[in-house]
Scaffold this active site. Structure first.
Site, short mmCIF file in Angstrom:
data_model
loop_
_atom_site.label_atom_id
_atom_site.label_comp_id
_atom_site.label_asym_id
_atom_site.label_seq_id
_atom_site.Cartn_x
_atom_site.Cartn_y
_atom_site.Cartn_z
N LEU A 1 0.83 -1.20 0.00
CA LEU A 1 0.00 0.00 0.00
C LEU A 1 0.86 1.26 0.00
CD1 LEU A 1 -2.57 -1.03 2.77
CD2 LEU A 1 -2.75 -1.40 0.30
N HIS B 1 11.66 10.50 -9.73
CA HIS B 1 11.47 11.93 -9.46
C HIS B 1 12.51 12.37 -8.44
CE1 HIS B 1 7.74 11.75 -11.71
NE2 HIS B 1 7.41 10.68 -11.00
N CYS C 1 8.02 2.78 5.45
CA CYS C 1 8.42 1.53 4.79
C CYS C 1 9.87 1.51 4.31
CB CYS C 1 7.48 1.25 3.62
SG CYS C 1 5.79 0.87 4.13
N LYS D 1 5.52 12.70 2.25
CA LYS D 1 4.95 12.79 0.92
C LYS D 1 3.58 13.44 1.05
CE LYS D 1 3.09 9.05 -0.88
NZ LYS D 1 2.87 7.66 -1.37
#
Length: 436
Positions: free
Chosen positions: A153, A254, A263, A324
């Site tokens: 995920l 990017h 993670c 993020k």
């Protein structure tokens, strides 16, 4: 089917809610009574787009329930998922399996009929073997199978990732367990989602290998960005040029301030330590982890350089704190190393983030938090874009210039183009494209 989800953290909550939305009966278990009451009322303890509405919908339908009582939750369960945290262990970087094994012992004592015990948490190779041993030790007469079913995920897109995954990996050699897992994921068959059955150890390693590879891909393009700056090339065009090659692909190319989150940092270190236990050097991944840590500090140096070589006594406006967009997760966020490095050199920090301020307050000292980018930029000597939230993608440069002490912008996410005429009155620097 009836599912018990042990743990209502990010993975457990998203997985439990999505299984309920598939039509299964799901009971999520957590020891935190206050958290359980919040979830019962339709509230959620994390920020994930669309998740709150999905929780409310499935609680109202009766397919999703929350409790602190594991025994009650396991009554008639076809599958019990272990979705507790596996943080990095202090001192050595290994995955801390304390919560996994504690949950296993509690589950073992409550198994009555045949039950599939599924490790959804990210765990090192061989953990499933130990989970099986614990269950046999606690409850020798139990009829069960232990299955590995790692999650893939992405924070900010977790619901879509669960419902429309690239693949579902299931680690088991048991025919009855395979039948249960097929039924659990049957709603995905309409999308022709590949259900990949492997051995348990292969499944456990697949999760780590996937994250390690993506971490290397990010680190690769970040190093290319440094080379682009040195030779006068544009890293975005380089990324497009190589990304159009189907063998490489455009995702995770990017350039920016390095990877963070729950993670990649944890999983790269875990697979490195697993390899060390088996005397198999993973030089690429080890270097990736080292380069990424250095990357975050080097981004602070870029800010210092943009400020003329010193930030002592200067006010720096930081846009974005989460690792993020579309999450409030601050774990290993590049913003942490950047802000702390700038503060160590005497900078005064003002910051804003649409969702992560409450988490940031637990981490930083002496940071002034602001409602929006323009309040944050007031009297600032430089503005730094650290997280590419949509709110920062269409800034009013004239308004920014009017409130800033000095029109300096350091764009660590390459949100804007260096040749944008609206930036003409700014000293603008970005990643892998040089400064104007």
């Amino acid at each position: 089917m009836r599912i018990t989800m042990v743990g209502t953290g990010y993975v457990g909550l998203v997985s439990g809610v999505c299984f309920a939305d598939f039509g299964h009966d799901v009971v999520c278990v957590d020891k935190d009574a206050k958290k359980v009451e919040t979830l019962k009322a339709g509230g959620i303890p994390i920020f994930e787009p669309g998740l709150e509405d999905l929780v409310r919908k499935n609680v109202k339908s009766g397919r999703l329930n929350f409790t602190t009582d594991l025994a009650e939750a396991m009554e008639g369960a076809d599958a019990v998922f272990i979705a507790v945290g596996t943080p990095m262990r202090r001192g050595d970087g290994f995955a801390d399996l304390t919560y996994v094994y504690a949950a296993t012992k509690e589950i073992a004592a409550l198994i009555k009929g045949y039950t599939v015990v599924v490790t959804k948490s990210t765990v090192p190779v061989g953990t499933g073997d130990r989970v099986e041993e614990i269950i046999r030790e606690v409850n020798p007469s139990a009829k069960f199978d232990v299955v590995s079913n790692p999650e893939f995920l992405r924070e900010g897109a977790a619901i879509n990732d669960f419902k429309r995954p690239d693949r579902v990996v299931v680690g088991t050699d048991s025919a009855p367990a395979k039948a249960v897992m097929r039924e659990l994921y049957r709603p995905l068959f309409i999308n022709e989602t590949p259900i990949m059955f492997t051995s348990r150890r292969t499944s456990e390693l697949t999760k780590y290998a996937a994250n390690a590879f993506l971490a290397m891909k990010i680190t690769f393009i970040n190093e290319m960005a440094d080379l682009c700056e040195a030779v006068g090339a544009n890293v975005q065009e380089v990324a497009r040029g190589i990304g159009l090659d189907k063998r490489i692909g455009s995702k995770f190319l990017h350039a920016g301030p390095g990877y963070g989150g729950s993670c990649f940092p944890k999983d790269t270190l875990a697979i490195i330590h697993t390899a060390e236990e088996y005397d198999v050097p993973l030089r690429l991944i080890s270097t990736t982890a080292d380069v990424n840590e250095a990357r975050k500090t080097s981004m602070a140096s870029k800010v210092v350089a943009a400020c003329g070589g010193s930030v002592d006594g200067k006010t720096i406006a930081v846009l974005g704190l989460a690792f993020k967009p579309n999450t409030d997760d601050m774990r290993d966020s590049p913003s942490i190393a950047i802000i702390e490095t700038l503060q160590a050199q005497g900078a005064i920090i003002r910051a804003t983030d649409p969702e992560a301020v409450h988490e940031a307050k637990e981490i930083f000292k002496d940071v002034t938090y602001c409602e929006d980018a323009y309040t944050c930029a007031k009297n600032a000597d430089a503005l730094v874009i650290v997280t590419e939230w949509d709110q920062f993608r269409a800034l009013d440069f004239a308004r920014l210039k009017s409130v800033m002490q000095t029109p300096v912008m350091v764009d660590l996410r390459n949100v804007y183009q260096p040749d944008d005429p609206r930036l003409a009155e700014f000293k603008y620097d970005s990643v892998g494209r040089g400064a104007n």
